[in-house]
Design a protein around this motif. Structure first.
Motif, short mmCIF file in Angstrom:
data_model
loop_
_atom_site.label_atom_id
_atom_site.label_comp_id
_atom_site.label_asym_id
_atom_site.label_seq_id
_atom_site.Cartn_x
_atom_site.Cartn_y
_atom_site.Cartn_z
N MET A 104 0.83 -1.20 0.00
CA MET A 104 0.00 0.00 0.00
C MET A 104 0.87 1.25 0.00
N GLY A 105 1.94 1.23 0.80
CA GLY A 105 2.83 2.37 0.84
C GLY A 105 3.48 2.64 -0.50
N MET A 122 1.38 6.46 -6.92
CA MET A 122 0.29 7.37 -7.29
C MET A 122 0.74 8.82 -7.18
N GLY A 123 1.54 9.12 -6.16
CA GLY A 123 2.04 10.48 -6.01
C GLY A 123 2.94 10.89 -7.16
N LEU A 143 2.54 10.05 2.48
CA LEU A 143 1.73 9.00 3.09
C LEU A 143 2.34 7.63 2.82
N GLY A 144 2.82 7.43 1.60
CA GLY A 144 3.46 6.16 1.27
C GLY A 144 4.73 5.93 2.05
N LEU A 168 0.48 12.25 -1.18
CA LEU A 168 0.45 10.81 -1.44
C LEU A 168 1.82 10.19 -1.22
N THR A 209 0.83 11.34 -10.28
CA THR A 209 0.08 12.60 -10.21
C THR A 209 0.98 13.78 -10.52
N LEU A 237 2.27 1.76 -3.33
CA LEU A 237 1.20 2.20 -4.23
C LEU A 237 0.95 3.70 -4.07
N TYR A 238 0.92 4.17 -2.83
CA TYR A 238 0.74 5.60 -2.58
C TYR A 238 1.88 6.41 -3.21
N ILE A 239 3.09 5.91 -3.05
CA ILE A 239 4.24 6.62 -3.62
C ILE A 239 4.12 6.67 -5.14
N THR A 250 3.88 5.11 5.64
CA THR A 250 3.37 3.75 5.78
C THR A 250 4.50 2.73 5.77
#
Length: 222
Positions: A63-64, A70-71, A91-92, A88, A74, A66-68, A95
């Motif tokens: 998940m972490g 996505m950031g 947050l990654g 994002l 973006t 994935l957030y990275i 995590t």
């Protein structure tokens, strides 16, 4: 093939959970409990790192990442959304860092329990703590008090709670809560023995001033 894969993804964790719960019930309350029969408990690598506490962490690094990802995506595709992209990515990173910290604590705990072999005898109401250098037997006959070490104001037993058996001759031997999962075990084995609650304000705490098991142990005839 897709149906089988979906079935495994959805139901395999559920089946694994049920089997582990049945095992826990058998070892803490059922015919496998140290309250019923003699039981020897060890924690090898496979058993320790397949506990729920560890397995539940496994999806979090993904998940972490994935957030990275996505950031970064973006930031590349929508340069005007810099704040969202940075959020994002942070947050990654947070995590992944949190999971790494928890895993490090679990590894430290495993290093403390991996070399111990603990045998419970409900008939004699004794606990034998064995390591490579020797063993010691504790019972209500040679234990003056038991210290229960837990987190400060903890409402439940954390993984690194432990109990220190203070012998009548002043020696001290500790066992982590992983070895003492059976309900009412201490009350059954050490009825009438004083128990002292010791709370810790730090996240990590470990036994201090324990006596080496390899030294002369009158309780084992060494």
């Amino acid at each position: 093939m897709n149906v089988l894969l979906l079935f495994l993804i959805v139901f395999a964790p559920f089946v694994f959970f049920i089997l582990r719960m049945l095992r826990h019930t058998r070892e803490s309350l059922g015919d496998g409990s140290p309250l019923v029969r003699s039981v020897t408990v060890t924690w090898d690598r496979n058993r320790f790192f397949t506990r729920f506490t560890v397995l539940l962490l496994l999806p979090l690094p993904l998940m972490g990442l994935l957030y990275i990802g996505m950031g970064v995506a973006t930031f590349v595709r929508q340069p005007d959304q810099v704040l969202g992209a940075v959020f994002l990515m942070l947050l990654g990173v947070a995590t992944v860092a949190l999971v790494a910290f928890i895993f490090s604590q679990q590894y430290r705990l495993w290093k403390q329990v991996r070399d111990k072999r603990v045998t419970f005898d409900p008939g004699l109401k004794t606990i034998t703590i064995a390591e490579a250098d020797g063993s010691v037997v504790v019972s209500s006959q040679n234990v003056s008090s038991i210290e229960s070490h837990i987190a400060h104001r903890s409402n439940k037993r954390p993984d690194w709670a432990f109990y220190t058996f203070v012998l009548t001759d002043g020696r001290r031997f500790s066992l982590h809560d992983l070895f003492l999962r059976a309900d009412d075990l201490l009350e059954s084995y050490f009825s009438g023995t004083a128990q002292v609650l010791v709370s810790h304000k730090t996240i990590w705490y470990e036994p201090e001033n324990d006596s080496p098991i390899g030294e002369l142990c009158p309780t084992t005839g060494r």
